[in-house]
Design a protein around this motif. Structure first.
Motif, short mmCIF file in Angstrom:
data_model
loop_
_atom_site.label_atom_id
_atom_site.label_comp_id
_atom_site.label_asym_id
_atom_site.label_seq_id
_atom_site.Cartn_x
_atom_site.Cartn_y
_atom_site.Cartn_z
N ARG A 21 0.82 -1.21 0.00
CA ARG A 21 0.00 0.00 0.00
C ARG A 21 0.86 1.26 0.00
O ARG A 21 0.66 2.16 -0.83
N ALA A 22 1.78 1.35 0.91
CA ALA A 22 2.62 2.55 0.99
C ALA A 22 3.59 2.62 -0.17
O ALA A 22 3.71 3.65 -0.83
N PHE A 23 4.28 1.52 -0.45
CA PHE A 23 5.33 1.56 -1.47
C PHE A 23 4.77 1.70 -2.87
O PHE A 23 5.33 2.43 -3.70
N PHE A 24 3.68 1.02 -3.19
CA PHE A 24 3.12 1.15 -4.53
C PHE A 24 2.59 2.56 -4.77
O PHE A 24 2.78 3.13 -5.84
N LEU A 25 1.92 3.11 -3.77
CA LEU A 25 1.37 4.46 -3.91
C LEU A 25 2.50 5.49 -4.09
O LEU A 25 2.48 6.30 -5.03
N GLY A 95 9.21 2.98 9.04
CA GLY A 95 10.65 3.19 9.02
C GLY A 95 11.26 2.82 7.68
O GLY A 95 12.13 3.55 7.16
N LEU A 96 10.83 1.71 7.09
CA LEU A 96 11.34 1.30 5.78
C LEU A 96 10.94 2.31 4.70
O LEU A 96 11.74 2.66 3.84
N VAL A 97 9.70 2.76 4.77
CA VAL A 97 9.25 3.78 3.80
C VAL A 97 10.07 5.05 3.97
O VAL A 97 10.47 5.69 2.99
N GLY A 98 10.33 5.43 5.23
CA GLY A 98 11.12 6.62 5.50
C GLY A 98 12.53 6.52 4.93
O GLY A 98 13.07 7.50 4.40
N GLY A 126 17.42 -0.50 0.72
CA GLY A 126 17.73 -1.77 0.08
C GLY A 126 18.42 -2.74 1.03
O GLY A 126 18.13 -3.94 1.02
N LEU A 127 19.34 -2.22 1.84
CA LEU A 127 20.04 -3.08 2.80
C LEU A 127 19.09 -3.61 3.87
O LEU A 127 19.19 -4.77 4.28
#
Length: 246
Positions: A21-25, A95-98, A126-127
């Motif tokens: 949801r967050a990453f695709f948007l 946190g990953l999205v950030g 990526g890491l």
């Protein structure tokens, strides 16, 4: 707590309930915005303080920015289904999205920051995704998806090489970092698509009583993937190998 129980008990923002949801948007919005910025830069506007030339920035942000975000969204959603473990959601997902957004911002102002800081900021998401995938495969003993981990590692390595090439003043948009990331991304699409598309199609047809169903992933598919990998490796190592001499 099972995955379904955790989802039922989740009370945070819907945007952070699933990785896709967050990453695709955000990846979609970034693709549209980056295209508009690039067109303006080609027209002579100085919108961002970039250390990259406009072509390299465009190539980097659509491969490692946009596609990197899409890969993150897919894996964060699919891997829990593959391994039977709990999904990343809520604050950890934020946190990953950030970190992904940090990478976009660092590259966008790369002329103002040491290139090594930009590289670390851009590689952070990526890491972390690599660490997440390795942990899930290890704890879930999901060894058949080790190739996905290897390809994600190559994709991340390509991003690092792209930054090194850009810092040397090379035309990074046509360098090995670009080719390595592109090859890893294409191989991920071939591998995962080759598995899930027949499976989803088979399930849909079976639910409707179809008599003819797609065959599952087999040796023929593995052979095609092997030939694809060899071809892409040749593209990375010898991009001019098929050119006839003048």
């Amino acid at each position: 707590m099972s995955t379904s129980e955790r989802l039922r008990n989740y009370r945070g923002p819907a945007l952070l309930s699933h990785g896709f949801r967050a990453f695709f948007l955000l990846s979609t919005l970034w693709a549209a915005l980056a295209m508009a910025i690039w067109v303006a830069m080609l027209a002579g506007a100085e919108i961002l303080p970039l250390a990259f030339d406009p072509f390299s920035w465009h190539a980097h942000e659509f491969l490692y920015g946009y596609l990197g975000g899409v890969i993150a969204g897919f894996l964060l959603t699919a891997v829990p289904n593959w391994t039977g473990r709990l999904p990343v959601m809520g604050a950890p997902l934020a946190g990953l999205v950030g970190l992904w957004l940090l990478g976009r911002a660092a590259v966008g102002v790369s002329a103002l920051i040491d290139w090594r800081v930009v590289l670390l900021a851009d590689l952070a998401s990526g890491l972390m995704l690599l660490a997440f995938l390795a942990r899930e495969i290890l704890h879930g003993r999901n060894w058949r998806n080790l190739p996905v981990l290897a390809l994600l590692g190559l994709f991340t390595a390509g991003n690092a090489l792209f930054h090194v090439e850009a810092a040397r003043g090379d035309a990074a948009f046509e360098g090995m970092g670009m080719r390595l990331g592109l090859a890893a991304g294409l191989m991920l699409i071939a591998l995962i698509g080759g598995r899930i598309i027949p499976s989803f199609t088979r399930n849909w047809l079976a639910a409707r009583g179809a008599q003819r169903l797609p065959v599952p992933f087999g040796r023929g598919d593995g052979l095609v993937l092997g030939l694809t990998a060899v071809t892409l490796a040749g593209f990375v190592a010898l991009p001019q190998g098929g050119r006839c001499p003048a």
